[in-house]
Design a protein around this motif. Structure first.
Motif, short mmCIF file in Angstrom:
data_model
loop_
_atom_site.label_atom_id
_atom_site.label_comp_id
_atom_site.label_asym_id
_atom_site.label_seq_id
_atom_site.Cartn_x
_atom_site.Cartn_y
_atom_site.Cartn_z
N ASN A 64 1.07 -1.59 0.07
CA ASN A 64 -0.07 0.11 -0.27
C ASN A 64 1.33 0.97 0.14
O ASN A 64 1.26 2.25 1.07
CB ASN A 64 -0.71 0.22 1.07
CG ASN A 64 -1.81 -0.90 0.95
OD1 ASN A 64 -1.87 -1.73 0.27
ND2 ASN A 64 -2.61 -1.47 2.34
N CYS A 65 1.72 1.21 -0.49
CA CYS A 65 2.58 2.33 -0.95
C CYS A 65 3.03 2.95 -2.88
O CYS A 65 2.65 2.64 -3.20
CB CYS A 65 4.18 1.55 -0.59
SG CYS A 65 4.61 2.00 1.20
N ALA A 66 2.93 4.15 -2.63
CA ALA A 66 3.19 5.27 -3.91
C ALA A 66 4.42 5.96 -3.26
O ALA A 66 4.57 6.32 -2.71
CB ALA A 66 2.55 6.28 -3.76
N VAL A 67 5.43 5.51 -5.10
CA VAL A 67 6.69 6.16 -4.98
C VAL A 67 7.08 6.76 -6.33
O VAL A 67 5.90 6.73 -7.30
CB VAL A 67 7.68 4.98 -5.06
CG1 VAL A 67 8.09 3.52 -3.94
CG2 VAL A 67 7.37 3.83 -6.82
N SER A 68 7.37 7.93 -6.41
CA SER A 68 7.40 8.77 -7.18
C SER A 68 8.94 9.93 -7.86
O SER A 68 9.69 9.01 -6.74
CB SER A 68 6.56 9.81 -7.56
OG SER A 68 6.47 10.29 -6.09
N GLY A 69 8.77 9.76 -8.92
CA GLY A 69 10.25 10.81 -9.31
C GLY A 69 9.65 12.45 -9.13
O GLY A 69 10.10 12.27 -10.44
#
Length: 509
Positions: A256-261
């Motif tokens: 349930n995680c969100a990763v981004s750049g």
């Protein structure tokens, strides 16, 4: 002095003494001299409060609303460091010399300085039990450095000599970090090494280099976190030689995680501007440091946005096995959607380090859109050391397109040709297939795979080289006119069904 005055004096003395004692095990850092004015160095007062709580057997040391300029804070066992709403823990400028010097490291360091030294951090702890960092406040790394002394993953000697991590914990047990927001985390916003029974929950991290590094740790839960890191990895399990021996990272759950750049700071301010992609951006990546390997790890229900895809990289020995990846959504990803790589960088003691083993990897229920044409899914082993038991199922990727005929005929270099360099697709160059490239694999199953193209691509959808026991079950992908759907070289024990354009008995070469 009359009896009445004596009684009044004793009553006042007792009242002051009681008032000075923390209520319910809580220690306000302002009672120990912290100002919260953002100008006075408050870390000495914070450390006094922590020491007092530890001497009493433990408790909650809290920062009320205010900005606390700080150098190194020394956590202790049985302590909860709590940042109340409105509290900002601000990393001091390097010129104040407020960070502890890096501790000595016995023996040769096979990992970079960021993984070798812990004391030169904003908040650090070593050999602790029952430690927490909580609250709705903000940790702003402020003066922490992003720099290091490595190049493409190769250590070049010693500490950077500056404060470079926001939170660093080594050999700690029963750790909780929950609810805090972090910005400008330096080289690492959170570094955990050799820790057991750790929970990271509901964290928001907007930084420029690594967000969360989980190195040589066991029984770790990362849940409900948002990590933005435009120029490095967002969530990065590792198993380096930082403990002086190979030690696996195992029993790990990332969910349930969100990763981004996005550009640093634009996750928090809501602008969410995709950053220009370099060699690494905002992904979940296992490795590259991998002396101990990875076992029994799950990644589920995660969102990737404007960053690299998921990477599993084992290049320094160790064993990667029993890895389950499921329910991923990726939008606007660069370089590749999925990357599984075994290499022979072998950055460790020459007498004990050898090519590792990758086996029993399952990846399912993945939806992707890409933003460049460098590579599709890559699954690559080493000559004589194939990946084993790789399962991909229910995968949908809409590729950018743009691959050329020349790229389709290109011989992709082996990872071994990179020698000690970083094992990244951008160093290897464009793949000869736009959708999936597999090499040196035993027992590869591709089930319910769908590829689409936003624009023309002159490469085949699938390229398999030195693959034994290949199963294709429901594989569909468009190709340009005159371009073969798949290209096979030394592929044995094939089983193909419901794969338009692919001949099971005489595959194209």
């Amino acid at each position: 002095m009359s009896l009445l005055y004596r009684l009044l004096f004793l009553w006042l003395l007792l009242t002051l003494r009681v008032a000075a004692q923390p209520a319910s095990g809580e220690y306000n850092v302002r009672a120990y001299g912290a100002t919260g004015n953002g100008k006075t160095l408050d870390s000495p007062a914070i450390n006094k409060a922590i020491a007092a709580a530890a001497q009493a057997g433990g408790g909650t040391v809290y920062l009320p609303a205010g900005t606390y300029l700080s150098g190194s804070i020394h956590l202790k066992s049985n302590i909860e460091l709590n940042l109340r709403a409105g509290a900002v823990l601000l990393g001091a400028p390097q010129a104040m010399n407020a960070y502890d010097p890096a501790e000595p490291f016995a023996g040769k360091a096979y990992q970079d300085g960021g993984h070798t030294y812990f004391h030169n951090s904003l908040v650090w702890g070593e050999d602790l039990a029952n430690v927490s960092i909580t609250g709705r406040g903000l940790i702003d790394g402020g003066g922490l450095t992003l720099k290091d002394k490595e190049h493409l993953g190769n250590p070049t000697g010693g500490s950077i000599g500056l404060g470079d991590k926001a939170i660093a914990l080594k050999r700690c047990r029963n750790v909780l970090i929950r609810d805090v927001t972090m910005v400008r985390g330096g080289h690492f916003a959170i570094l955990l090494t050799g820790c057991d029974l750790t929970t990271l929950d509901n964290l928001t991290i907007d930084t420029n280099r690594d967000g969360i590094d989980i190195d040589c740790c066991t029984n770790t839960l990362v849940s409900n976190c948002r990590v933005n890191s435009p120029h490095d990895d967002a969530i990065c399990p590792k198993s380096s030689y930082a403990l002086g021996r190979p030690w696996p990272t195992e029993n790990l759950l990332i969910t349930n995680c969100a990763v981004s750049g996005f550009e640093e700071g634009t996750l928090l301010n809501g602008r969410r501007i995709p950053a220009k992609v370099g060699w690494s951006s905002g992904r979940i990546k296992f490795g590259t440091e991998s002396n101990g390997g990875f076992r029994n790890c799950v990644v589920s229900n995660c969102v990737f946005d404007s960053c690299n895809g998921l990477a599993l990289e084992l290049v320094d020995g160790g064993i990667m096995e029993n890895i389950s990846i499921s329910n991923l959504t990726m939008r606007n990803v660069s370089h590749y959607p999925l990357y599984i790589a075994l290499g022979s960088r072998n950055r460790g003691p020459a007498e004990t380090t050898k090519t590792g083993v990758v086996r029993n990897i399952s990846i399912g229920n993945v939806v992707v859109t890409t933003r460049d044409s460098l590579s599709g899914i890559q699954i690559t082993g080493v000559p004589g050391h194939p990946l084993e038991g790789i399962r991909l199922s229910n995968i949908y990727v809409r590729y950018h397109g743009g691959g050329t005929t020349a790229q389709s005929q290109r011989a992709l270099p082996e990872l071994a040709t990179l020698e000690t360099q970083y094992p990244e697709p951008f160093l290897l160059g464009p793949t000869p297939a736009y959708g999936l490239f597999a090499r040196h694999v035993r027992d590869l199953t591709l089930s319910n795979i769908r590829f689409e193209l936003n624009g023309p691509d002159q490469r085949p959808a699938l390229f398999a080289d030195d693959v034994q026991q290949l199963t294709l079950d429901d594989f569909q992908a468009p190709v340009a006119k005159g371009v073969e759907t798949a290209r096979f070289i030394n592929v044995k024990a094939r089983r193909v069904q419901n794969a338009p354009g692919i001949n099971a008995t005489k595959p194209p070469r």
